[in-house]
Design a protein around this motif. Structure first.
Motif, mmCIF file in Angstrom:
data_model
loop_
_atom_site.group_PDB
_atom_site.id
_atom_site.type_symbol
_atom_site.label_atom_id
_atom_site.label_comp_id
_atom_site.label_asym_id
_atom_site.label_seq_id
_atom_site.Cartn_x
_atom_site.Cartn_y
_atom_site.Cartn_z
ATOM 1 N N ILE A 48 65.119 14.110 41.477
ATOM 2 C CA ILE A 48 66.385 13.809 42.322
ATOM 3 C C ILE A 48 67.291 15.483 42.312
ATOM 4 O O ILE A 48 67.816 15.889 41.249
ATOM 5 C CB ILE A 48 67.474 12.969 42.340
ATOM 6 C CG1 ILE A 48 66.359 11.199 42.162
ATOM 7 C CG2 ILE A 48 68.897 12.477 42.915
ATOM 8 C CD1 ILE A 48 67.415 10.260 41.243
ATOM 9 N N PHE A 49 66.909 16.095 43.615
ATOM 10 C CA PHE A 49 67.921 17.035 43.878
ATOM 11 C C PHE A 49 69.267 17.051 44.786
ATOM 12 O O PHE A 49 69.725 16.042 45.225
ATOM 13 C CB PHE A 49 67.408 17.912 44.664
ATOM 14 C CG PHE A 49 66.167 18.427 43.949
ATOM 15 C CD1 PHE A 49 66.102 20.372 43.556
ATOM 16 C CD2 PHE A 49 64.788 17.650 43.999
ATOM 17 C CE1 PHE A 49 64.966 21.001 42.609
ATOM 18 C CE2 PHE A 49 63.455 18.616 43.354
ATOM 19 C CZ PHE A 49 64.414 19.958 42.752
ATOM 20 N N ASN A 50 70.217 17.416 44.609
ATOM 21 C CA ASN A 50 71.677 17.267 44.901
ATOM 22 C C ASN A 50 72.162 18.350 45.744
ATOM 23 O O ASN A 50 71.389 19.223 44.986
ATOM 24 C CB ASN A 50 72.645 16.827 43.832
ATOM 25 C CG ASN A 50 73.862 16.824 44.054
ATOM 26 O OD1 ASN A 50 74.444 16.903 45.363
ATOM 27 N ND2 ASN A 50 74.966 15.729 43.724
ATOM 28 N N ARG A 51 72.244 17.932 46.713
ATOM 29 C CA ARG A 51 71.936 19.561 47.806
ATOM 30 C C ARG A 51 73.148 19.974 47.365
ATOM 31 O O ARG A 51 73.354 21.175 47.399
ATOM 32 C CB ARG A 51 72.452 18.733 48.991
ATOM 33 C CG ARG A 51 70.900 18.408 50.122
ATOM 34 C CD ARG A 51 70.809 18.005 50.919
ATOM 35 N NE ARG A 51 71.069 18.773 52.137
ATOM 36 C CZ ARG A 51 71.663 18.746 53.692
ATOM 37 N NH1 ARG A 51 71.246 17.178 54.019
ATOM 38 N NH2 ARG A 51 71.679 19.332 54.349
ATOM 39 N N LYS A 52 74.290 19.659 47.229
ATOM 40 C CA LYS A 52 75.586 20.242 47.327
ATOM 41 C C LYS A 52 76.141 20.589 45.705
ATOM 42 O O LYS A 52 76.673 21.906 45.570
ATOM 43 C CB LYS A 52 77.116 18.862 47.144
ATOM 44 C CG LYS A 52 77.006 18.800 48.341
ATOM 45 C CD LYS A 52 78.579 17.946 47.934
ATOM 46 C CE LYS A 52 78.586 17.002 49.307
ATOM 47 N NZ LYS A 52 79.886 16.171 49.154
#
Length: 410
Positions: free
Chosen positions: A206-210
């Motif tokens: 899971i990547f967090n865009r922020k």
């Protein structure tokens, strides 16, 4: 709905955005189209072979009038969906076989090949308008971020890259660290603020865009096999914000809830045959989910029958499912079983991102295909053990016996 036999391994599928039509890309090189209705009846519409070699990828225009096909023959072909005829072709669009194609804007198409080369095309022009070469292994999937006009590509080289298509630069806007595994599929959750990537070892990263695209922030362990395809649920489901559909090489199409994380249930079963692609009809907002793979069939499953007991809190009542373990119904109309509603394991990774990427902000043969990108041959590994080589201080060790009784082991 009964399975639609295709007579050849299926690499991709795409639905017409408005009508009951589905198009499939076959190993034989054909693009085969079928109509279907809500009663389960289906009829062939056309079958067309745009070029020699296998057809690996399809994408469709916003109005459904045009279909673009790519494959081993290295060309980009345009098909009129009304007639099933070839209207345009760009022979030699790439130097190697093209693995993926995606329409990202009305007049912009992205293609990715076996060598990691990505090209942008304007259908009104013969030559490509931009070429990116940041990857060195096959392009496995594309994701379009409409809010930022950014294209994300995942690759067999273990990285993902973000390209701002408004920029004339041929360097990516961001490029992740090597995730030490092949990245095979990608989809967004949480209103597009996070991206989920499926990997060869069966981990959902899971990547967090922020927080930028340098490294994933969470890893969800639980799939015993590679996650070759990902798809979002239609937005009218309460749980669509954090529930996705996963297609695995063990032949199971699963519904998985993330953050909090649990395995909701089995949606469809392709037996021992890997699933290549999954998609929901009516531009992702319909009732049918299509899944295809090596069993030479297109399986259409009614999502309403799977999620019909979803209540206002966004939960699924698993007690309505079968009370005994066993194979799913052969017609693909699988129900959620109580035994399959189990907790997955989520682990936090230690951050290893470089300073540059950490600071990136986001808003959120005719019948053979020997040159198709091969997944690296690895010894069978327990996906629980595979995560230990980069174990963070907050990471959870999972007992492999967790899977006993779930029917998830190969």
């Amino acid at each position: 709905m009964p399975d639609i036999p295709l007579g050849s391994q299926v690499f991709d599928l795409v639905f017409h955005p408005d009508a009951g039509l589905v198009y499939t890309a076959l190993l034989s090189g054909h693009v085969s189209a079928f109509s279907y209705d809500n009663q389960g009846a289906h009829h062939p519409v056309f079958s067309f072979k745009p070029a020699k070699g296998s057809c690996r990828g399809l994408t469709i225009s916003q109005d459904g009038a045009q279909l673009w096909a790519v494959g081993k023959g290295k060309g980009l072909h345009t098909i009129d969906t009304a007639t099933g005829k070839l209207t345009d072709t760009r022979a030699g669009a790439h130097d190697t076989a093209i693995n993926r194609v995606k329409r990202i804007m009305p007049n912009l198409i992205a293609t990715g090949d076996d060598d990691g080369i990505i090209k942008l095309w304007d259908p009104r022009k013969q030559d490509c308008i931009r070429t990116y070469s940041q990857h060195y292994d096959f392009i496995s999937d594309f994701l379009w971020l409409e809010d930022k006009k950014q294209l994300i590509a995942t690759s067999g080289d273990g990285t993902l890259s973000v390209m701002d298509v408004r920029s004339k630069k041929t360097e990516p806007f961001a490029h992740s660290e090597n995730q030490e595994d092949e990245l095979l599929s990608i989809v967004t959750i949480k209103g597009g603020t996070k991206a989920v990537v499926g990997t060869q070892l069966g981990v959902l990263s899971i990547f967090n865009r922020k927080k930028g695209w340098g490294d994933c922030v969470d890893r969800v362990l639980g799939h015993p096999h590679s996650i070759d395809a990902l798809c979002a649920l239609p937005s009218y489901y309460y749980s669509s914000n954090n529930t996705i559909l996963t297609g695995s090489s063990d032949g199971l199409l699963r519904a998985v809830q993330l953050l909090p994380t649990k395995m909701v249930g089995i949606v469809a079963d392709h037996g021992d045959f890997p699933i290549e692609r999954i998609a929901v009809d009516r531009a992702g907002e319909g009732r049918w989910v299509g899944s295809v793979g090596h069993d030479e069939t297109l399986r259409l499953t009614d999502l309403r029958e799977v999620f019909e007991d979803e209540d206002a809190d966004g939960t699924v009542d698993a007690d309505t499912g079968p009370s005994e373990e066993g194979p799913l119904p052969s017609d693909g109309e699988a129900q959620v079983s109580k035994e399959s509603v189990e907790e997955f394991y989520v682990s936090k990774r230690e951050r290893h991102t470089d300073d540059e990427n950490d600071n990136v902000e986001g808003q959120e043969s005719e019948h053979s295909d020997s040159s198709r990108p091969k997944k690296k041959k690895r010894k069978e590994k327990d996906p629980m053990k595979a995560s230990k080589k980069r174990k963070g201080k907050n990471e959870v060790d999972a007992d492999p016996s967790f899977f006993s009784g779930l029917g998830l082991q190969s």
